[in-house]
Design a protein around this motif. Structure first.
Motif, PDB file in Angstrom:
ATOM      1  N   LEU A 197       0.745  -1.304   0.052  1.00  6.74           N
ATOM      2  CA  LEU A 197       0.089  -0.094  -0.017  1.00  6.74           C
ATOM      3  C   LEU A 197       0.992   1.013   0.090  1.00  6.74           C
ATOM      4  O   LEU A 197       2.049   1.262   0.615  1.00  6.74           O
ATOM      5  CB  LEU A 197      -0.862   0.091   1.108  1.00  6.74           C
ATOM      6  N   TRP A 198       0.567   2.381  -0.852  1.00  7.33           N
ATOM      7  CA  TRP A 198       1.443   3.551  -0.749  1.00  7.33           C
ATOM      8  C   TRP A 198       0.332   4.658  -0.896  1.00  7.33           C
ATOM      9  O   TRP A 198      -0.839   4.565  -1.200  1.00  7.33           O
ATOM     10  CB  TRP A 198       2.255   3.514  -1.880  1.00  7.33           C
ATOM     11  N   ALA A 199       0.952   5.774  -0.425  1.00 10.65           N
ATOM     12  CA  ALA A 199       0.303   7.207  -0.317  1.00 10.65           C
ATOM     13  C   ALA A 199       1.370   8.052  -0.553  1.00 10.65           C
ATOM     14  O   ALA A 199       2.219   8.110  -0.113  1.00 10.65           O
ATOM     15  CB  ALA A 199      -0.709   7.221   1.040  1.00 10.65           C
ATOM     16  N   SER A 258      -2.701  10.934  -3.619  1.00 11.42           N
ATOM     17  CA  SER A 258      -2.693   9.606  -4.321  1.00 11.42           C
ATOM     18  C   SER A 258      -2.501   8.440  -3.297  1.00 11.42           C
ATOM     19  O   SER A 258      -1.853   8.671  -2.568  1.00 11.42           O
ATOM     20  CB  SER A 258      -1.648   9.588  -5.373  1.00 11.42           C
ATOM     21  N   PHE A 259      -3.309   7.543  -3.748  1.00  6.78           N
ATOM     22  CA  PHE A 259      -3.296   6.048  -2.803  1.00  6.78           C
ATOM     23  C   PHE A 259      -3.111   5.183  -3.857  1.00  6.78           C
ATOM     24  O   PHE A 259      -3.640   5.249  -5.078  1.00  6.78           O
ATOM     25  CB  PHE A 259      -4.552   6.036  -2.029  1.00  6.78           C
ATOM     26  N   GLY A 260      -2.501   4.017  -3.274  1.00  6.63           N
ATOM     27  CA  GLY A 260      -2.310   3.024  -4.481  1.00  6.63           C
ATOM     28  C   GLY A 260      -2.172   1.493  -3.831  1.00  6.63           C
ATOM     29  O   GLY A 260      -1.820   1.617  -2.432  1.00  6.63           O
ATOM     30  N   VAL A 307      -1.411  -3.331 -10.424  1.00  6.30           N
ATOM     31  CA  VAL A 307      -1.467  -2.088  -9.891  1.00  6.30           C
ATOM     32  C   VAL A 307      -2.682  -1.131  -9.806  1.00  6.30           C
ATOM     33  O   VAL A 307      -3.461  -1.390 -10.929  1.00  6.30           O
ATOM     34  CB  VAL A 307      -0.404  -1.250 -10.750  1.00  6.30           C
ATOM     35  N   ALA A 308      -3.074  -0.769  -8.759  1.00  7.95           N
ATOM     36  CA  ALA A 308      -4.407  -0.015  -8.793  1.00  7.95           C
ATOM     37  C   ALA A 308      -4.037   1.303  -7.978  1.00  7.95           C
ATOM     38  O   ALA A 308      -3.331   1.515  -7.080  1.00  7.95           O
ATOM     39  CB  ALA A 308      -5.538  -0.600  -7.996  1.00  7.95           C
ATOM     40  N   ALA A 309      -4.525   2.457  -8.560  1.00  6.45           N
ATOM     41  CA  ALA A 309      -4.129   3.779  -8.109  1.00  6.45           C
ATOM     42  C   ALA A 309      -5.375   4.768  -8.145  1.00  6.45           C
ATOM     43  O   ALA A 309      -6.211   4.883  -9.085  1.00  6.45           O
ATOM     44  CB  ALA A 309      -3.049   4.329  -8.630  1.00  6.45           C
ATOM     45  N   TYR A 310      -5.550   5.599  -7.275  1.00  5.78           N
ATOM     46  CA  TYR A 310      -6.339   6.748  -7.411  1.00  5.78           C
ATOM     47  C   TYR A 310      -5.770   8.065  -6.922  1.00  5.78           C
ATOM     48  O   TYR A 310      -4.891   8.100  -6.007  1.00  5.78           O
ATOM     49  CB  TYR A 310      -7.711   6.557  -6.160  1.00  5.78           C
ATOM     50  N   SER A 311      -5.947   9.412  -7.508  1.00  2.93           N
ATOM     51  CA  SER A 311      -5.253  10.307  -7.399  1.00  2.93           C
ATOM     52  C   SER A 311      -6.593  11.402  -7.456  1.00  2.93           C
ATOM     53  O   SER A 311      -7.286  11.534  -8.284  1.00  2.93           O
ATOM     54  CB  SER A 311      -4.174  10.544  -8.339  1.00  2.93           C
ATOM     55  N   SER A 318      -9.442  17.663 -10.475  1.00  8.73           N
ATOM     56  CA  SER A 318      -9.111  16.605 -11.274  1.00  8.73           C
ATOM     57  C   SER A 318      -9.210  15.456 -10.388  1.00  8.73           C
ATOM     58  O   SER A 318      -8.582  15.243  -9.535  1.00  8.73           O
ATOM     59  CB  SER A 318      -7.652  16.678 -11.705  1.00  8.73           C
ATOM     60  N   LYS A 319      -9.751  14.198 -10.946  1.00  9.94           N
ATOM     61  CA  LYS A 319      -9.556  12.972 -10.078  1.00  9.94           C
ATOM     62  C   LYS A 319      -9.375  11.705 -11.416  1.00  9.94           C
ATOM     63  O   LYS A 319      -9.959  12.080 -12.196  1.00  9.94           O
ATOM     64  CB  LYS A 319     -11.101  12.756  -9.353  1.00  9.94           C
ATOM     65  N   GLY A 320      -8.750  11.043 -10.745  1.00 11.53           N
ATOM     66  CA  GLY A 320      -8.383   9.739 -11.699  1.00 11.53           C
ATOM     67  C   GLY A 320      -8.069   8.402 -10.880  1.00 11.53           C
ATOM     68  O   GLY A 320      -7.689   8.395  -9.770  1.00 11.53           O
ATOM     69  N   PHE A 321      -8.523   7.456 -11.628  1.00  8.86           N
ATOM     70  CA  PHE A 321      -8.554   6.098 -11.113  1.00  8.86           C
ATOM     71  C   PHE A 321      -7.641   5.017 -12.049  1.00  8.86           C
ATOM     72  O   PHE A 321      -8.170   5.282 -13.275  1.00  8.86           O
ATOM     73  CB  PHE A 321      -9.812   5.324 -10.906  1.00  8.86           C
ATOM     74  N   GLY A 322      -6.592   4.350 -11.837  1.00  5.20           N
ATOM     75  CA  GLY A 322      -6.111   3.500 -12.940  1.00  5.20           C
ATOM     76  C   GLY A 322      -5.823   2.001 -12.561  1.00  5.20           C
ATOM     77  O   GLY A 322      -5.661   1.686 -11.189  1.00  5.20           O
TER      78      GLY A 322
END
Length: 93
Positions: A10-12, A35-37, A49-53, A82-86
């Motif tokens: 987990l990362w932030a 950002s969180f991932g 990999v999953a990430a949200y910013s 701005s928001k994004g998910f990958g």
């Protein structure tokens, strides 16, 4: 920071920008990004990999993400957020 728990990670990340050297304090651009991932290591070379910013701007700033993945830059108007998910797989050859 990043925290590893077996095959899971987990990362932030948090960043803040201010003091854009504008002539008036009322016009100073300010923005915040969080950002969180999550990583799951299938093996030494393959990772899910999953990430949200999220980028939050004040009324005069226009910070945004670096790009869309197609080579076209993201243009963000003043005060817009701005928001994004990958999701993805990374494989090292």
């Amino acid at each position: 920071g990043q925290y590893d728990i077996g095959k899971h990670s987990l990362w932030a990340l948090y960043a803040k920008s201010k003091d854009g050297l504008a002539s008036s304090a009322a016009k100073q651009p300010e923005g915040k990004m969080a950002s969180f991932g999550y990583y799951y290591n299938f093996s030494k070379r393959t990772t899910f990999v999953a990430a949200y910013s999220s980028v939050v701007n004040n009324f005069v700033s226009s910070f945004s993400f670096n790009g869309t993945g197609t080579g076209t830059p993201v243009v963000n108007g003043p005060g817009n957020d701005s928001k994004g998910f990958g999701l993805g797989l990374r494989h090292l050859f």
